[in-house]
Scaffold this active site. Structure first.
Site, short mmCIF file in Angstrom:
data_model
loop_
_atom_site.label_atom_id
_atom_site.label_comp_id
_atom_site.label_asym_id
_atom_site.label_seq_id
_atom_site.Cartn_x
_atom_site.Cartn_y
_atom_site.Cartn_z
N ASP A 1 -105.22 2.95 10.29
CA ASP A 1 -104.27 4.04 10.18
C ASP A 1 -103.86 4.47 11.67
O ASP A 1 -104.84 4.99 12.30
CB ASP A 1 -104.88 5.06 9.32
CG ASP A 1 -103.90 6.41 9.29
OD1 ASP A 1 -103.14 6.05 8.23
OD2 ASP A 1 -104.06 7.13 10.00
N TYR B 1 -99.83 9.50 17.66
CA TYR B 1 -100.96 9.17 18.34
C TYR B 1 -101.26 8.73 19.60
O TYR B 1 -102.31 8.97 20.45
CB TYR B 1 -102.00 8.53 17.31
CG TYR B 1 -102.49 9.10 15.93
CD1 TYR B 1 -101.99 10.36 15.76
CD2 TYR B 1 -102.73 8.13 15.09
CE1 TYR B 1 -101.89 10.74 14.36
CE2 TYR B 1 -102.93 8.64 13.69
CZ TYR B 1 -102.43 9.77 13.47
OH TYR B 1 -102.77 10.52 12.38
N LYS C 1 -96.67 5.88 11.10
CA LYS C 1 -95.99 7.23 10.72
C LYS C 1 -94.68 7.29 11.40
O LYS C 1 -94.95 7.46 12.75
CB LYS C 1 -97.02 8.43 10.32
CG LYS C 1 -98.27 8.00 9.89
CD LYS C 1 -99.15 9.16 9.68
CE LYS C 1 -100.67 8.70 9.30
NZ LYS C 1 -101.52 8.56 10.40
N HIS D 1 -94.90 11.21 8.30
CA HIS D 1 -96.04 12.10 8.82
C HIS D 1 -96.03 13.48 8.29
O HIS D 1 -97.24 13.92 7.83
CB HIS D 1 -96.19 12.11 10.28
CG HIS D 1 -97.46 11.93 10.79
ND1 HIS D 1 -97.92 11.38 11.75
CD2 HIS D 1 -98.69 12.75 10.46
CE1 HIS D 1 -99.22 11.54 12.15
NE2 HIS D 1 -99.47 12.34 11.42
N1 LIG Z 1 -101.51 12.27 8.34
C1 LIG Z 1 -102.28 13.09 9.15
O1 LIG Z 1 -101.41 14.00 9.23
C2 LIG Z 1 -103.40 13.10 9.63
C3 LIG Z 1 -104.25 14.04 9.98
C4 LIG Z 1 -105.50 13.86 10.68
C5 LIG Z 1 -106.05 12.76 10.80
N2 LIG Z 1 -105.49 11.71 10.20
C6 LIG Z 1 -105.96 10.29 10.14
O2 LIG Z 1 -107.33 10.48 9.62
C7 LIG Z 1 -108.27 9.87 10.63
C8 LIG Z 1 -109.60 10.53 10.63
O3 LIG Z 1 -109.47 11.99 10.54
P1 LIG Z 1 -110.07 12.78 11.84
O4 LIG Z 1 -109.45 11.78 13.08
O5 LIG Z 1 -109.48 14.01 11.64
O6 LIG Z 1 -111.64 12.71 11.72
P2 LIG Z 1 -112.87 12.30 10.90
O7 LIG Z 1 -113.09 11.24 10.57
O8 LIG Z 1 -112.91 13.60 9.98
O9 LIG Z 1 -113.87 13.04 12.10
C9 LIG Z 1 -113.99 12.43 13.22
C10 LIG Z 1 -114.94 13.10 14.16
O10 LIG Z 1 -116.22 13.21 13.49
C11 LIG Z 1 -117.25 12.75 14.15
N3 LIG Z 1 -118.40 12.18 13.24
C12 LIG Z 1 -118.22 11.46 12.70
N4 LIG Z 1 -119.36 11.04 11.94
C13 LIG Z 1 -120.18 11.73 12.75
C14 LIG Z 1 -121.55 12.00 12.76
N5 LIG Z 1 -122.22 11.40 11.74
N6 LIG Z 1 -122.37 12.87 13.35
C15 LIG Z 1 -121.59 13.43 14.35
N7 LIG Z 1 -120.24 13.48 14.58
C16 LIG Z 1 -119.79 12.46 13.55
C17 LIG Z 1 -116.73 11.91 15.23
O11 LIG Z 1 -117.35 11.77 16.47
P3 LIG Z 1 -117.74 10.36 17.24
O12 LIG Z 1 -116.40 9.95 17.77
O13 LIG Z 1 -118.95 10.69 18.08
O14 LIG Z 1 -118.35 9.53 16.14
C18 LIG Z 1 -115.37 12.31 15.37
O15 LIG Z 1 -115.30 13.31 16.50
C19 LIG Z 1 -107.66 10.17 11.88
O16 LIG Z 1 -108.01 9.35 13.00
C20 LIG Z 1 -106.02 9.57 11.53
O17 LIG Z 1 -105.94 8.21 11.33
C21 LIG Z 1 -104.40 11.89 9.50
#
Ligand SMILES: NC(=O)c1ccc[n+]([C@@H]2O[C@H](COP(=O)([O-])OP(=O)(O)OC[C@H]3O[C@@H](n4cnc5c(N)ncnc54)[C@H](OP(=O)(O)O)[C@@H]3O)[C@@H](O)[C@H]2O)c1
Length: 603
Positions: free
Chosen positions: A327, A332, A361, A392
């Site tokens: 994704d 980004y 997106k 988006h």
């Molecule tokens: N459409 C939209 O508007 C939108 C918005 C937000 C996100 N997204 C998509 O969704 C994806 C995921 O969402 P997100 O980036 O917000 O993140 P997420 O997957 O909810 O969180 C990632 C964060 O959590 C940490 N983490 C994960 N497992 C962990 C654990 N067991 N212990 C400690 N820390 C942990 C990771 O650290 P580490 O790196 O150290 O593992 C990272 O900093 C994005 O990358 C993007 O592709 C889309």
């Protein structure tokens, strides 16, 4: 409930209509319509041998699933792909089975049967494949979890699959029906979550082995065992694993020197309560979209780390671990690194383009030119098309022709919109332009939306011209179950894709005591509980991590009970918490959006 079935069916030509299925139009008629399509996964269709190969596989499918008719299937990459090496097949097959809790001796048994069928793999004692399994075995890893790791060692290590498997001219094809509804009426009393169909075709020996794996979600089909009827007469089979023999070698066509016999091996094992696999891989689950295409349930998120170039290794690691869904977004700034990773993976033959599902997106500041945004994304990704193109956010920000600045602001620091975020309708124009892209170009396979609340969906859906959004990507996790919106999407046949599954930076969702308890109970990581919460409810999920080890190890899918899934849901109902509260989300009508003083209607 994921499961493996193993049996051996008889020749596809057992069935009376088998020969007619190898129709003249496919095999003999040089003027057939396939002349126009020169290339196919089987080779150039103008060659009669290519058409025969294809016809032969169709006959096997028709025979194996006699209630279905596969004769209208096209020999295109939409339906079939070639697997380049036996190593790749063994890798996929073994990983699925080991993660389902199958023991290595079952794998040995299966490959021994294939050996004896194909007569190309050395016997157990001398097989490098089997000795590789034994080597891993002897490391003392007895548990299922470690078996799973040992399989990865096998694939990543120096052990290679039997050389003569390929030297003897085997071709391996994967059947991946673009329209899985052809299987809907099968005698199985459940809807499969995922299925794999592989043909190992030894042209020289004139033999085909057909492997078939199907996964079933036990949480949804708890009565399956009571109702199952696997054989065509509707008789319930015994609880034990069995091999239905089909040793007879049948004449394909007396006058045809090309293929004169065949055999089919089909995986088919009765489920019973003592043998329900405890674990399957989230990477093996796909969901069907409303347009008939599929989306892999586990996708790698690519919001940039401090150094965005790290994305390249993250993507490579993820794909090698089995992820088939990336994704990303123009916003980004990571697409060029993803592109580098994909190029390397394609060049090394780890995957082919059609094996990976890529989403990008269009950002609100590019609202006026989604195709231009897409072109930039495609260029950076090094791709001709994306599998999914999302809007988006349903807002219009004031960006120039290149979508810059991405976050335009007035002097007072407030966002500079081109349209009112609450009452404006320019976001619908963007979606309609995305429809034009799918209609007039081959740059996208599907389109969808992101950050759409119920009020915004209600505004958009009546204005959709032709292509309904196939997904809505939203923040979702056990602290934010958003039941109304999830239910609304279900009614509208929109697959929900969950972003920020652990609450983004710091992973606050994983600190919820219930999630930690469940991780202990199911003997998995807290991340895997957070993913299972979505996948077992039919939603895709997008974890992100800069930690390569974490990327590799959070791919199992524990089969949470319905009760535990409900407990997770209740967690967010009791104390909801949204973590992504960006200002461009103000006014969209989402609940619990910190700082949003604009929204007047909520979901
Ligand atoms: N459409 C939209 O508007 C939108 C918005 C937000 C996100 N997204 C998509 O969704 C994806 C995921 O969402 P997100 O980036 O917000 O993140 P997420 O997957 O909810 O969180 C990632 C964060 O959590 C940490 N983490 C994960 N497992 C962990 C654990 N067991 N212990 C400690 N820390 C942990 C990771 O650290 P580490 O790196 O150290 O593992 C990272 O900093 C994005 O990358 C993007 O592709 C889309």
């Amino acid at each position: 409930m994921g499961n493996l079935n193993f049996a051996r069916s008889s020749s596809p030509l057992d069935h009376n209509d088998g020969k007619s299925l190898l129709s003249k139009s496919l095999i003999e008629d040089n003027d057939c319509e396939y002349e126009a399509v020169d290339e196919s996964p089987f080779g150039p269709l103008k060659n009669v041998t290519t058409r025969k190969t294809f016809a032969y596989l169709i006959a096997i499918l028709n025979s194996t699933f006699p209630d279905q008719d596969f004769t209208n299937l096209q020999p295109t990459t939409e339906n079939f792909c070639r697997i380049e090496s036996p190593e790749e097949l063994i890798h996929r097959f073994n990983n699925i089975l080991l993660s389902l809790g199958k023991k290595e001796d079952i794998l040995n048994w299966i490959w021994d049967i294939i050996n004896s069928y194909m007569e190309v793999i050395p016997s157990k004692s001398s097989s490098p494949y089997l000795s590789a399994q034994n080597v891993n075995h002897s490391t003392g890893h007895g548990s299922r979890k470690n078996s799973f790791n040992s399989s990865r060692n096998f694939n990543g290590g120096n052990n290679s699959p039997p050389q003569n498997f390929i030297q003897d001219g085997c071709q391996i094809y994967q059947f991946q029906p673009s329209d899985e509804s052809i299987f809907e009426d099968l005698t199985y009393p459940y809807q499969p979550m995922w299925s794999y169909y592989w043909f190992i075709y030894n042209k020289k020996k004139k033999r085909v082995t057909f492997l078939h794996l199907t996964g079933i979600n036990k949480a949804h089909y708890s009565n399956v065992n009571a109702n199952r009827q696997f054989d065509s007469e509707g008789k319930k089979k015994s609880q034990s694993d069995k091999i239905i023999t089909g040793d007879e070698e049948e004449e394909y066509d007396e006058n045809d020197e090309y293929m004169d016999n065949n055999e089919v091996a089909m995986i088919d094992e009765e489920h019973d309560n003592t043998d329900i696999p405890k674990m399957q891989l989230a990477t093996a689950v796909d969901f069907k979209l409303s347009n008939g295409k599929s989306i892999p349930a586990l996708g790698l998120g690519t919001v940039p780390p401090e150094d965005p170039s790290e994305l390249k290794q993250q993507v490579i690691t993820a794909v090698k671990a089995g992820y088939r869904h990336i994704d990303t977004a123009w916003y980004y700034g990571t697409e060029e690194y993803i592109g580098q990773a994909l190029k390397e993976l394609f060049d090394e033959g780890v995957i082919k383009r059609e094996d990976i599902f890529v989403t990008t997106k269009v950002w609100p500041s590019f609202w006026h030119s989604p195709e231009k945004s897409l072109d930039k994304s495609l260029q950076d990704l090094g791709l001709d098309y994306v599998d999914l193109f999302l809007q988006h956010w349903p807002v219009a920000l004031h960006g120039d022709e290149n979508g810059l600045p991405a976050e335009p602001k007035h002097d007072d620091g407030s966002l500079w919109y081109d349209d009112d975020p609450v009452s404006g309708i320019k976001f619908i124009e963007t979606y309609n332009k995305m429809e034009d892209i799918i209609d007039q170009t081959s740059k996208v396979k599907s389109i969808g939306v992101s950050n759409y609340s119920i009020p915004k969906l209600k505004q958009l859906l009546p204005k959709v011209r032709k292509y309904q959004p196939v997904v809505n990507q939203i923040e979702l996790h056990p602290q934010l179950p958003s039941q109304d919106l999830v239910e609304y999407c279900k009614i509208k046949d929109i697959v929900v894709v969950a972003y920020s599954p652990v609450g983004s930076y710091g992973a606050p969702v994983l600190k919820v005591p219930l999630i930690q308890e469940l991780a202990k109970k199911y003997d998995v990581t807290t991340n895997e509980i957070a993913h299972a919460y979505h996948i077992l409810n039919g939603r895709a999920v997008l974890p992100r991590s800069a930690n390569l080890e974490r990327i590799k190890t959070i791919i199992r899918l524990p089969q949470l009970s319905a009760e535990d899934l409900n407990k997770l849901e209740q967690e967010g109902i009791k104390s909801p918490k949204r973590y992504i509260c960006d200002p461009w989300g103000y006014g969209l009508g989402f609940k619990y959006w910190e700082g949003d003083t604009l929204s007047t209607v909520y979901n």
